[in-house]
Scaffold this active site. Structure first.
Site, PDB file in Angstrom:
ATOM      1  N   ASP A  19       0.865  -1.171   0.000  1.00 22.51           N
ATOM      2  CA  ASP A  19       0.000   0.000   0.000  1.00 22.51           C
ATOM      3  C   ASP A  19       0.910   1.231   0.000  1.00 22.51           C
ATOM      4  O   ASP A  19       2.078   1.146   0.401  1.00 22.51           O
ATOM      5  CB  ASP A  19      -0.862  -0.040   1.273  1.00 22.51           C
ATOM      6  CG  ASP A  19      -1.676   1.224   1.456  1.00 22.51           C
ATOM      7  OD1 ASP A  19      -2.331   1.639   0.491  1.00 22.51           O
ATOM      8  OD2 ASP A  19      -1.649   1.792   2.570  1.00 22.51           O
ATOM      9  N   ASP A  21      -0.331   5.130   0.614  1.00 25.53           N
ATOM     10  CA  ASP A  21      -0.697   6.143   1.613  1.00 25.53           C
ATOM     11  C   ASP A  21      -0.775   5.558   3.022  1.00 25.53           C
ATOM     12  O   ASP A  21      -1.530   4.628   3.279  1.00 25.53           O
ATOM     13  CB  ASP A  21      -2.049   6.772   1.253  1.00 25.53           C
ATOM     14  CG  ASP A  21      -1.978   7.547  -0.059  1.00 25.53           C
ATOM     15  OD1 ASP A  21      -0.905   8.116  -0.334  1.00 25.53           O
ATOM     16  OD2 ASP A  21      -2.968   7.571  -0.795  1.00 25.53           O
ATOM     17  N   ASP A 221      -1.749  -0.774   5.986  1.00 22.97           N
ATOM     18  CA  ASP A 221      -2.037  -0.136   7.276  1.00 22.97           C
ATOM     19  C   ASP A 221      -3.520  -0.138   7.615  1.00 22.97           C
ATOM     20  O   ASP A 221      -3.883   0.127   8.751  1.00 22.97           O
ATOM     21  CB  ASP A 221      -1.513   1.318   7.302  1.00 22.97           C
ATOM     22  CG  ASP A 221      -2.356   2.255   6.454  1.00 22.97           C
ATOM     23  OD1 ASP A 221      -2.776   1.855   5.357  1.00 22.97           O
ATOM     24  OD2 ASP A 221      -2.603   3.397   6.887  1.00 22.97           O
TER      25      ASP A 221
HETATM   26 MG   LIG Z   1      -3.164   3.121   3.487  1.00 26.17          MG
END
Ligand SMILES: [Mg+2]
Length: 272
Positions: A19, A21, A221
């Site tokens: 991922d 961001d 995340d």
């Molecule tokens: Mg993310």
């Protein structure tokens, strides 16, 4: 010396999904500075890094160029996979060619999303990226004008705003028509069929066809990364901006006690 050589040989059989961001890129500053030691190491070992992101192709390309990556990547939350035309030495099924890429499409095309969006717009007050000027997108996202321009080049996902009081009704309306809606911070997102887990599955098959010993790691995340993490041998979660880890039933997932790129760096160095 011999041991080192042996180790790096084994590591050629690794591919990493990530991922962007809040994971490889800092949630606040978008910097990957803290992940540089691991990135350097991976480059030396020629381990592919495969972004799997909610960003658009145009946004992801900027990042790929900056990092000098020429691997496949997954955009708009599993909307499509972009694979450089000469990346795999064998033929594989894809939906179209765009520029230098072979594209495997998973989600519905943006034009189909806008069609249903226009319908629902007659019933509720909703505003999508497609309705907003560049200046309005800048104002709503806080992105620079340059980045906002890349962010609005949507192909498989439409971010939109809706009054909180109408949100439930609007979500139901889209769902009844067979579309999905998810929340990503300030914006809601409309899509159909986008699936990071499915994208990872497809890419795994291609990497394994190329080298059947390949092992896979993934780092994320948040909740929209869990499907991706479920598909790999070495899944990692870094801390969310609020300091917690995303909740998961997957016992294989290793929770790294650090945020974003700092956690990314720790996860990869630990894995190597
Ligand atoms: Mg993310």
């Amino acid at each position: 010396m011999f041991k080192e050589l042996h180790k790096s040989k084994a590591l050629m059989d690794l591919a990493i999904f990530t991922d962007l961001d809040g994971t490889l890129l800092d949630h606040h500053t978008y910097s990957y500075e803290a992940a540089k030691p691991a990135l350097t190491k991976l480059r030396e070992l020629e381990v592919p890094i495969i972004p799997c992101t909610s960003k658009t192709r145009a946004e992801t390309e900027v990042f790929m160029k900056e990092l000098g990556l020429r691997s496949p990547f997954v955009v708009e939350n599993g909307g499509a996979i972009f694979i450089p035309g000469d990346y795999f030495s064998f033929e594989f099924e894809h939906n179209k060619k765009t520029g230098n890429y072979k594209v495997i499409e998973i989600g519905s095309a943006y034009s189909d999303l806008r069609k249903i969006f226009e319908e629902v717009k007659k019933e509720y007050k909703i505003t999508g990226f497609g309705d907003m000027s560049l200046e309005e997108i800048v104002k709503e996202t806080g992105l620079t004008s340059e980045m906002a321009d890349l962010a609005r080049r949507r192909e498989y996902d439409e971010p939109f705003l809706v009054d909180e009081s109408d949100a439930d009704a609007v979500i139901n309306r889209f769902k009844e028509s067979g579309f999905s809606v998810y929340r990503g911070g300030r914006f809601w997102h409309l899509c159909k069929g986008n699936d990071k887990g499915n994208a990872v599955k497809i890419l795994k098959r291609l990497f394994l066809e190329s080298n059947k010993k390949t092992k896979f790691a993934a780092i994320g995340d948040s909740s929209n990364d869990l499907a991706m993490l479920d598909e790999v041998d070495y899944p990692f979660l870094v801390k969310k901006p609020d300091g917690s880890h995303e909740k998961t039933e997957n016992k294989k997932i290793k929770k790294i006690d650090a945020f974003g790129p700092e956690g990314w760096n720790m996860a990869i160095l630990d894995l190597l």
